[in-house]
Design a protein around this motif. Sequence first.
Motif, PDB file in Angstrom:
ATOM      1  N   ASP A 118      29.597   0.795  66.973  1.00 46.89           N
ATOM      2  CA  ASP A 118      29.876   1.344  65.650  1.00 46.89           C
ATOM      3  C   ASP A 118      31.343   1.700  65.457  1.00 46.89           C
ATOM      4  N   LEU A 119      32.137   1.585  66.516  1.00 47.61           N
ATOM      5  CA  LEU A 119      33.543   1.981  66.437  1.00 47.61           C
ATOM      6  C   LEU A 119      34.473   0.795  66.220  1.00 47.61           C
ATOM      7  N   GLY A 120      33.919  -0.411  66.084  1.00 44.85           N
ATOM      8  CA  GLY A 120      34.755  -1.582  65.905  1.00 44.85           C
ATOM      9  C   GLY A 120      35.583  -1.895  67.141  1.00 44.85           C
ATOM     10  N   LEU A 121      35.033  -1.593  68.306  1.00 47.37           N
ATOM     11  CA  LEU A 121      35.755  -1.782  69.568  1.00 47.37           C
ATOM     12  C   LEU A 121      35.710  -3.252  69.971  1.00 47.37           C
ATOM     13  N   ASP A 122      36.845  -3.952  69.808  1.00 45.67           N
ATOM     14  CA  ASP A 122      36.896  -5.354  70.211  1.00 45.67           C
ATOM     15  C   ASP A 122      37.452  -5.469  71.623  1.00 45.67           C
ATOM     16  N   SER A 123      37.613  -6.704  72.112  1.00 46.79           N
ATOM     17  CA  SER A 123      38.014  -6.900  73.496  1.00 46.79           C
ATOM     18  C   SER A 123      39.424  -6.384  73.773  1.00 46.79           C
ATOM     19  N   LEU A 124      40.337  -6.524  72.807  1.00 48.51           N
ATOM     20  CA  LEU A 124      41.698  -6.052  73.019  1.00 48.51           C
ATOM     21  C   LEU A 124      41.756  -4.528  73.094  1.00 48.51           C
ATOM     22  N   MET A 125      41.029  -3.872  72.223  1.00 52.50           N
ATOM     23  CA  MET A 125      40.981  -2.416  72.292  1.00 52.50           C
ATOM     24  C   MET A 125      40.298  -1.973  73.581  1.00 52.50           C
ATOM     25  N   ALA A 126      39.264  -2.725  73.994  1.00 47.65           N
ATOM     26  CA  ALA A 126      38.569  -2.380  75.230  1.00 47.65           C
ATOM     27  C   ALA A 126      39.504  -2.445  76.425  1.00 47.65           C
ATOM     28  N   VAL A 127      40.411  -3.416  76.420  1.00 52.34           N
ATOM     29  CA  VAL A 127      41.391  -3.519  77.510  1.00 52.34           C
ATOM     30  C   VAL A 127      42.270  -2.271  77.541  1.00 52.34           C
ATOM     31  N   ARG A 128      42.673  -1.809  76.365  1.00 46.00           N
ATOM     32  CA  ARG A 128      43.513  -0.617  76.302  1.00 46.00           C
ATOM     33  C   ARG A 128      42.758   0.623  76.777  1.00 46.00           C
ATOM     34  N   VAL A 129      41.470   0.733  76.402  1.00 47.37           N
ATOM     35  CA  VAL A 129      40.660   1.843  76.892  1.00 47.37           C
ATOM     36  C   VAL A 129      40.494   1.734  78.407  1.00 47.37           C
ATOM     37  N   GLN A 130      40.210   0.511  78.870  1.00 51.97           N
ATOM     38  CA  GLN A 130      40.039   0.277  80.299  1.00 51.97           C
ATOM     39  C   GLN A 130      41.277   0.703  81.084  1.00 51.97           C
ATOM     40  N   THR A 131      42.451   0.329  80.597  1.00 54.97           N
ATOM     41  CA  THR A 131      43.703   0.672  81.271  1.00 54.97           C
ATOM     42  C   THR A 131      43.899   2.181  81.324  1.00 54.97           C
ATOM     43  N   ALA A 132      43.627   2.859  80.206  1.00 49.93           N
ATOM     44  CA  ALA A 132      43.796   4.310  80.155  1.00 49.93           C
ATOM     45  C   ALA A 132      42.855   5.015  81.129  1.00 49.93           C
ATOM     46  N   LEU A 133      41.614   4.545  81.208  1.00 54.40           N
ATOM     47  CA  LEU A 133      40.633   5.178  82.084  1.00 54.40           C
ATOM     48  C   LEU A 133      40.956   4.928  83.550  1.00 54.40           C
ATOM     49  N   GLU A 134      41.368   3.703  83.867  1.00 53.58           N
ATOM     50  CA  GLU A 134      41.720   3.393  85.254  1.00 53.58           C
ATOM     51  C   GLU A 134      42.938   4.202  85.699  1.00 53.58           C
ATOM     52  N   ARG A 135      43.878   4.409  84.763  1.00 46.83           N
ATOM     53  CA  ARG A 135      45.067   5.189  85.093  1.00 46.83           C
ATOM     54  C   ARG A 135      44.714   6.661  85.308  1.00 46.83           C
ATOM     55  N   GLU A 136      43.825   7.205  84.468  1.00 51.69           N
ATOM     56  CA  GLU A 136      43.517   8.626  84.568  1.00 51.69           C
ATOM     57  C   GLU A 136      42.580   8.950  85.722  1.00 51.69           C
ATOM     58  N   PHE A 137      41.526   8.135  85.903  1.00 51.52           N
ATOM     59  CA  PHE A 137      40.504   8.468  86.887  1.00 51.52           C
ATOM     60  C   PHE A 137      40.634   7.707  88.201  1.00 51.52           C
TER      61      PHE A 137
END
Length: 437
Positions: A118-137
Amino acid sequence: MLTRPVTDTAPGALALGTLHRDADDPAAFLGQLGALYAAGLRLPLPSGRVIDLPAPRWRHVRHWWTDGRAATTTPAAEPEEQIAAPQETSVTARLCHHIAAVTGHAPGRVTPATALADLGLDSLMAVRVQTALEREFGVELQLRDLLGTPTVEQLAERIRQTLPAGDGSPLRTLRAGGSHPPLFLVHAAGGTTDVYRTLAQRLGNDRPVYGLERIEEATTVTEKASRYAEIITSAHPNGPCVLGGWSFGGFVAQETARQLTAARREVELVVLIDSVRPLPLPGLARDDRIRAHFTGFARHVADTYGVGLELPYDELVAMDDDGARIHAVLGALREAAEVPAAVLEHQRSSYLDLRIGEAHRPGHYDGRVVLYRATERAPHTVRDAAYERDDEALGWDEVCPRLSVVRVGGHHLSLLDPPHVDEIATQLRRELAEQTR
């Protein structure tokens, strides 16, 4: 930099403007749009959903547009207090923060229950989320898992499964602050105490709320309760407290209260959230019940994954160890379908917790107990006749003489979600206020 709204060449698409990447944020963008509107420029609201388009390599701008399709649903606005503040350090809160930052949604729009689709999360945005999460956790998160997870909370649970154990303490702060006696909530079967975050927020600021997470090595309700009683005494050595739990968590909370009061600690209230004492089934042998459970599980797998799950039912019945039994079943499931590791772990821990709960015989408890009882039939994937009770007290009046029952709209699986959790919070605040008089 904001540009004036222009009509895109695609039919029905309306470009709203641009932002400098990593320079402007959605709030600034909306503020500039508001200034244009105040100056008299008409800004018709386009239909469809907002999408974050990739920027060309030579232009560091962020384009926002709508795809022109009519929106199928309009999500209700979430109260701000429901959302964990970005500065909170829980996995769920940080995940909500990162998703909101990447997608441009307001923080209040991204909640633990929000569907990622429902958030319009496409593959490019998912990569950005993935990068942020991997960096933080410091975790390794597969992109297919991120895109294939239904809700924000389920993604948070998947991340938690990969995190190191930390200090090993099962005590988690769900809401800090407040001078009233703290509330300790025990995890439900196979889950974490993140399910209580909305309830904790709804209870207000005058009472700290803590979660008691799963203790793997404790293999009975009595043993778990003993460990939790020690943890509660260490964290809150003086004064009264309140205990509670949803489903299996209620069993452990009631036994923990028994042990604390036996040690002369004051427990103001025990809160049972649709905890159902299983009915005795004298006409159904143990072997038949095990076979019926896993036959139903195989049907659920067929409906969910579209594959047939061939299980060695005779071998499963012959096993004496619950851990070995569920290990064999999940091994067959891994061979039959591609199932995320977090789902397999949830199935394993849920099964073991339920077996522990069914083996427990709650003892007599003289303290005050409130049971929030669901009024609707739950859509369980595997039904069990032992839990199909229709008595008002769900069996607890046999061991809790000071029990009060509050009927709540919703079913077993929806009680901790709005709007039903709001009803529970209102009733619980009233109940706790009476304790302080």
